[in-house]
Every structure is written in structure tokens, then in C-alpha cells.
Design a protein around this motif. Structure first.
Motif, PDB file in Angstrom:
ATOM      1  N   HIS A  93       1.139  -1.083   0.224  1.00  0.00           N
ATOM      2  CA  HIS A  93       0.046  -0.262  -0.384  1.00  0.00           C
ATOM      3  C   HIS A  93       0.747   1.221  -0.135  1.00  0.00           C
ATOM      4  CE1 HIS A  93      -3.389  -2.521   0.844  1.00  0.00           C
ATOM      5  NE2 HIS A  93      -2.559  -3.484   1.803  1.00  0.00           N
ATOM      6  N   GLN A  94       0.187   2.248  -1.062  1.00  0.00           N
ATOM      7  CA  GLN A  94       1.359   3.108  -0.687  1.00  0.00           C
ATOM      8  C   GLN A  94       0.166   4.767  -0.958  1.00  0.00           C
ATOM      9  OE1 GLN A  94       4.452   2.884  -3.950  1.00  0.00           O
ATOM     10  NE2 GLN A  94       4.830   5.837  -4.183  1.00  0.00           N
ATOM     11  N   SER A 144       6.031  13.984   3.565  1.00  0.00           N
ATOM     12  CA  SER A 144       6.406  12.449   4.230  1.00  0.00           C
ATOM     13  C   SER A 144       5.126  11.546   3.180  1.00  0.00           C
ATOM     14  CB  SER A 144       5.553  13.283   5.665  1.00  0.00           C
ATOM     15  OG  SER A 144       5.538  11.015   6.920  1.00  0.00           O
ATOM     16  N   LEU A 145       5.835  10.415   3.024  1.00  0.00           N
ATOM     17  CA  LEU A 145       5.126   9.738   1.949  1.00  0.00           C
ATOM     18  C   LEU A 145       4.957   8.245   3.041  1.00  0.00           C
ATOM     19  CD1 LEU A 145       6.247  10.406  -1.950  1.00  0.00           C
ATOM     20  CD2 LEU A 145       3.972  11.274  -0.747  1.00  0.00           C
ATOM     21  N   GLU A 146       4.440   7.404   2.402  1.00  0.00           N
ATOM     22  CA  GLU A 146       3.895   6.881   3.238  1.00  0.00           C
ATOM     23  C   GLU A 146       3.053   4.865   2.418  1.00  0.00           C
ATOM     24  OE1 GLU A 146       2.565   6.863   7.102  1.00  0.00           O
ATOM     25  OE2 GLU A 146       2.751   4.016   7.307  1.00  0.00           O
ATOM     26  N   CYS A 147       4.963   3.899   2.921  1.00  0.00           N
ATOM     27  CA  CYS A 147       4.785   2.482   1.732  1.00  0.00           C
ATOM     28  C   CYS A 147       4.311   1.846   2.902  1.00  0.00           C
ATOM     29  CB  CYS A 147       5.091   2.532   1.168  1.00  0.00           C
ATOM     30  SG  CYS A 147       5.915   0.947   0.399  1.00  0.00           S
ATOM     31  N   THR A 148       3.679   0.553   2.723  1.00  0.00           N
ATOM     32  CA  THR A 148       2.844  -0.697   4.127  1.00  0.00           C
ATOM     33  C   THR A 148       3.148  -1.737   2.973  1.00  0.00           C
ATOM     34  OG1 THR A 148       0.819  -0.571   4.555  1.00  0.00           O
ATOM     35  CG2 THR A 148       2.753   0.489   5.446  1.00  0.00           C
ATOM     36  N   VAL A 149       3.657  -3.187   3.616  1.00  0.00           N
ATOM     37  CA  VAL A 149       3.274  -4.290   2.734  1.00  0.00           C
ATOM     38  C   VAL A 149       2.640  -5.116   3.602  1.00  0.00           C
ATOM     39  CG1 VAL A 149       4.995  -6.190   2.090  1.00  0.00           C
ATOM     40  CG2 VAL A 149       5.396  -3.800   1.639  1.00  0.00           C
ATOM     41  N   LEU A 184       7.509   5.256  -6.744  1.00  0.00           N
ATOM     42  CA  LEU A 184       6.891   4.942  -6.106  1.00  0.00           C
ATOM     43  C   LEU A 184       7.758   3.725  -4.879  1.00  0.00           C
ATOM     44  CD1 LEU A 184       7.565   3.997  -9.494  1.00  0.00           C
ATOM     45  CD2 LEU A 184       5.781   3.391  -8.794  1.00  0.00           C
ATOM     46  N   CYS A 185       6.989   2.663  -4.436  1.00  0.00           N
ATOM     47  CA  CYS A 185       7.498   2.329  -3.105  1.00  0.00           C
ATOM     48  C   CYS A 185       7.341   0.852  -3.844  1.00  0.00           C
ATOM     49  CB  CYS A 185       6.765   2.154  -1.594  1.00  0.00           C
ATOM     50  SG  CYS A 185       7.104   1.097  -0.644  1.00  0.00           S
ATOM     51  N   ALA A 186       8.907   0.020  -3.384  1.00  0.00           N
ATOM     52  CA  ALA A 186       9.127  -2.044  -4.173  1.00  0.00           C
ATOM     53  C   ALA A 186       9.378  -2.587  -2.665  1.00  0.00           C
ATOM     54  CB  ALA A 186       9.603  -2.017  -5.240  1.00  0.00           C
ATOM     55  N   TRP A 187       8.568  -3.845  -2.640  1.00  0.00           N
ATOM     56  CA  TRP A 187       9.433  -4.879  -2.547  1.00  0.00           C
ATOM     57  C   TRP A 187      10.304  -5.802  -2.232  1.00  0.00           C
ATOM     58  CZ3 TRP A 187       7.490 -10.106  -0.809  1.00  0.00           C
ATOM     59  CH2 TRP A 187       6.284 -10.278  -1.600  1.00  0.00           C
ATOM     60  N   SER A 188      10.717  -6.694  -1.971  1.00  0.00           N
ATOM     61  CA  SER A 188      10.594  -7.805  -2.403  1.00  0.00           C
ATOM     62  C   SER A 188      11.322  -8.857  -1.535  1.00  0.00           C
ATOM     63  CB  SER A 188      12.502  -7.768  -3.478  1.00  0.00           C
ATOM     64  OG  SER A 188      13.337  -7.539  -2.551  1.00  0.00           O
ATOM     65  N   VAL A 189      11.549 -10.578  -1.554  1.00  0.00           N
ATOM     66  CA  VAL A 189      11.706 -10.939  -0.682  1.00  0.00           C
ATOM     67  C   VAL A 189      13.510 -10.790  -0.426  1.00  0.00           C
ATOM     68  CG1 VAL A 189      11.902 -13.857  -0.334  1.00  0.00           C
ATOM     69  CG2 VAL A 189      10.432 -12.654  -0.904  1.00  0.00           C
ATOM     70  N   PHE A 212       6.144  -3.419  -7.562  1.00  0.00           N
ATOM     71  CA  PHE A 212       5.656  -2.010  -6.957  1.00  0.00           C
ATOM     72  C   PHE A 212       4.291  -1.609  -6.485  1.00  0.00           C
ATOM     73  CE2 PHE A 212       9.329  -0.363  -8.643  1.00  0.00           C
ATOM     74  CZ  PHE A 212       9.842  -0.996  -9.390  1.00  0.00           C
ATOM     75  N   GLY A 213       4.268  -0.242  -5.680  1.00  0.00           N
ATOM     76  CA  GLY A 213       2.969  -0.040  -5.190  1.00  0.00           C
ATOM     77  C   GLY A 213       2.116   0.595  -6.084  1.00  0.00           C
ATOM     78  N   ALA A 214       1.154   1.170  -6.355  1.00  0.00           N
ATOM     79  CA  ALA A 214       0.795   2.175  -6.929  1.00  0.00           C
ATOM     80  C   ALA A 214       0.882   3.066  -7.704  1.00  0.00           C
ATOM     81  CB  ALA A 214      -1.061   2.140  -6.736  1.00  0.00           C
ATOM     82  N   GLY A 215       1.893   3.987  -6.167  1.00  0.00           N
ATOM     83  CA  GLY A 215       2.812   5.049  -7.069  1.00  0.00           C
ATOM     84  C   GLY A 215       1.768   6.405  -6.114  1.00  0.00           C
ATOM     85  N   THR A 216       3.152   7.159  -5.962  1.00  0.00           N
ATOM     86  CA  THR A 216       2.408   8.947  -5.619  1.00  0.00           C
ATOM     87  C   THR A 216       3.045  10.161  -6.567  1.00  0.00           C
ATOM     88  OG1 THR A 216       2.423   8.827  -3.282  1.00  0.00           O
ATOM     89  CG2 THR A 216       2.466  10.484  -3.990  1.00  0.00           C
ATOM     90  N   ARG A 217       1.937  10.722  -7.635  1.00  0.00           N
ATOM     91  CA  ARG A 217       2.623  11.689  -8.183  1.00  0.00           C
ATOM     92  C   ARG A 217       2.716  12.502  -7.477  1.00  0.00           C
ATOM     93  NH1 ARG A 217       3.206  10.787 -12.892  1.00  0.00           N
ATOM     94  NH2 ARG A 217       2.083   9.322 -12.839  1.00  0.00           N
ATOM     95  N   LEU A 218       3.524  13.313  -7.555  1.00  0.00           N
ATOM     96  CA  LEU A 218       4.056  14.488  -6.812  1.00  0.00           C
ATOM     97  C   LEU A 218       4.327  15.841  -7.210  1.00  0.00           C
ATOM     98  CD1 LEU A 218       4.496  16.209  -3.668  1.00  0.00           C
ATOM     99  CD2 LEU A 218       7.145  15.431  -4.368  1.00  0.00           C
TER     100      LEU A 218
END
Lengths: 110, 112
Positions: B5-6, B20-25, B90-95, B103-109
Motif C-alpha cells: 500500500h502506498q 512524508s510518503l508512506e508505504c506498507t507491505v 514508487l515503493c517496492a518490496w522483495s523477498v 511495486f505499489g501504486a505510486g504517488t504522483r508529486l
């Protein structure tokens, strides 16, 4: 500087044709290669991964890897207008990071 | 299954304001986490990555910072935004140990 090069396009193909997208990379030690699709205004989504020389097929998509030539490609068979997007090539650098190319824009015309 | 989630999806901020942009997995433990920026018509630029709580590696010197206060939370911050900070974040995660990133959905700033 580890680099990934892609032709920015646009690559225009008619519906039903084969689209061929190419990518070259500079780090000879790279082991993992990925293709992401990015629709306009959206985030990238993974469509293919390839780790060894040769071809890997998944539905209409085929990824091809040639480590000796430091070349990876993506073929899209029976291209559809919904395939119109930017395709990003990504290469692992080790240390669990990826380097992305700037992407090739694909346009599939009906 | 894992989800990322982003938020927010879009943001318009004046020059000099904080960010402040937040990202959670969800659905995974101890993920590797990444912040990227994509300028208009450009490729993905890795800004920060993290392999664990409090462990942040910066890729590009700039006026942005990142923090990982919890295992599955990654925050991108700035004290004073510049015009050049505009872009798609864009926030992303990996194992851990795997190279595939999601990738998350992204934030357009937009900084005006």
C-alpha cells in the motif's frame, strides 16, 4: 556505472503482429533479468523473469537471454491494443538491487 | 498473499514545504523495501533501500531521507521540497535473497 540500455521508441506494430523489444546491459556479472510493463500513469508490473541463456515462454510472451552478448529481449506474439504500454528491462546488480532501463514505448494499432 | 500500500496517490505541495510518503507491505515478514523516483519520460531512479528496521541505504545524495520504523513500513521524507523533487514516487518490496521487486501504486508529486 552499471547501465541498462533500451530504445525509447515508440515501437509501432499492427494488431496481431509480433513485437520485439530489446535491452542490453553493461554488467557482465548480472544473473537475473526482468521485464516490467508500465501503463501510462501506473506503476510497473512484472511480466517475465529469466535467469539462464535461451528462451522462456509464458503465454504470448517470450523472453530471450544471451549472456555472452549481454542482451535480453522480449517477444510479444499476437500483439493486442491492450499491450500498448512502456516496457522496462531490469537487471540485477547483486546486493538485491535492480537497474532499470528507461523503457521502450510500444504502440499496437487496431 | 502479499500486498503493498502506498499513499497518497497524488500530492501537490509548494516549494519549501515538508513531505512524508508512506508505504506498507502486508503478508510478508522482513521484506526488502525500496523507494524509486520516476521523472516524466525517464527511467526509475533508486533513491533508498532497506533490508531491515532502521537500516537505510541511500543511493543518490539529495534533500530526501527515508526511515523504516517498523518491519513493513517505509517512509520517504523531506524537510523542504524543491521544484526538482516533482515526479512519480514508487515503493517496492522483495523477498530477501530474491531479486524480483513488486511495486505499489505510486504517488504522483507535483511541487509548485
Amino acid at each position: 556505472q552499471k547501465e541498462v540500455e533500451q530504445n525509447s521508441g515508440p515501437l509501432s506494430v499492427p494488431e496481431g503482429a509480433i513485437a520485439s523489444l530489446n535491452c542490453t546491459y553493461s554488467d557482465r556479472g548480472s544473473q537475473s533479468f526482468f521485464w516490467y510493463r508500465q501503463y501510462s500513469g501506473k506503476s510497473p508490473e512484472l511480466i517475465m523473469s529469466i535467469y539462464s541463456n535461451g528462451d522462456k515462454e509464458d503465454g504470448r510472451f517470450t523472453a530471450q537471454l544471451n549472456k555472452a552478448s549481454q542482451y535480453v529481449s522480449l517477444l510479444i506474439r499476437d500483439s493486442q491494443p491492450s499491450d500498448s504500454a512502456t516496457y522496462l528491462c531490469a537487471v540485477s546488480t547483486g546486493f538485491q538491487k535492480l537497474v532499470f532501463g528507461t523503457g521502450t514505448r510500444l504502440l499496437v494499432s487496431p | 498473499s502479499q500486498t503493498i500500500h502506498q499513499w497518497p496517490a497524488t500530492l501537490v505541495q509548494p516549494v519549501g514545504s515538508p513531505l512524508s510518503l508512506e508505504c506498507t507491505v502486508e503478508g510478508t515478514s522482513n521484506p526488502n523495501l525500496y523507494w524509486y523516483r520516476q521523472a516524466a519520460g525517464r527511467g526509475l531512479q533508486l533513491l533508498f533501500y532497506s533490508v531491515g528496521i532502521g537500516q537505510i541505504s541511500s543511493e543518490v545524495p539529495q534533500n530526501l531521507s527515508a526511515s523504516r520504523p517498523q518491519d513493513r513500513q517505509f517512509i520517504l521524507s523531506s524537510k523542504k521540497l524543491l521544484l526538482s523533487d516533482s515526479g512519480f514516487y514508487l515503493c517496492a518490496w522483495s523477498v530477501p535473497g530474491k531479486n524480483i521487486q513488486y511495486f505499489g501504486a505510486g504517488t504522483r508529486l507535483s511541487v509548485l
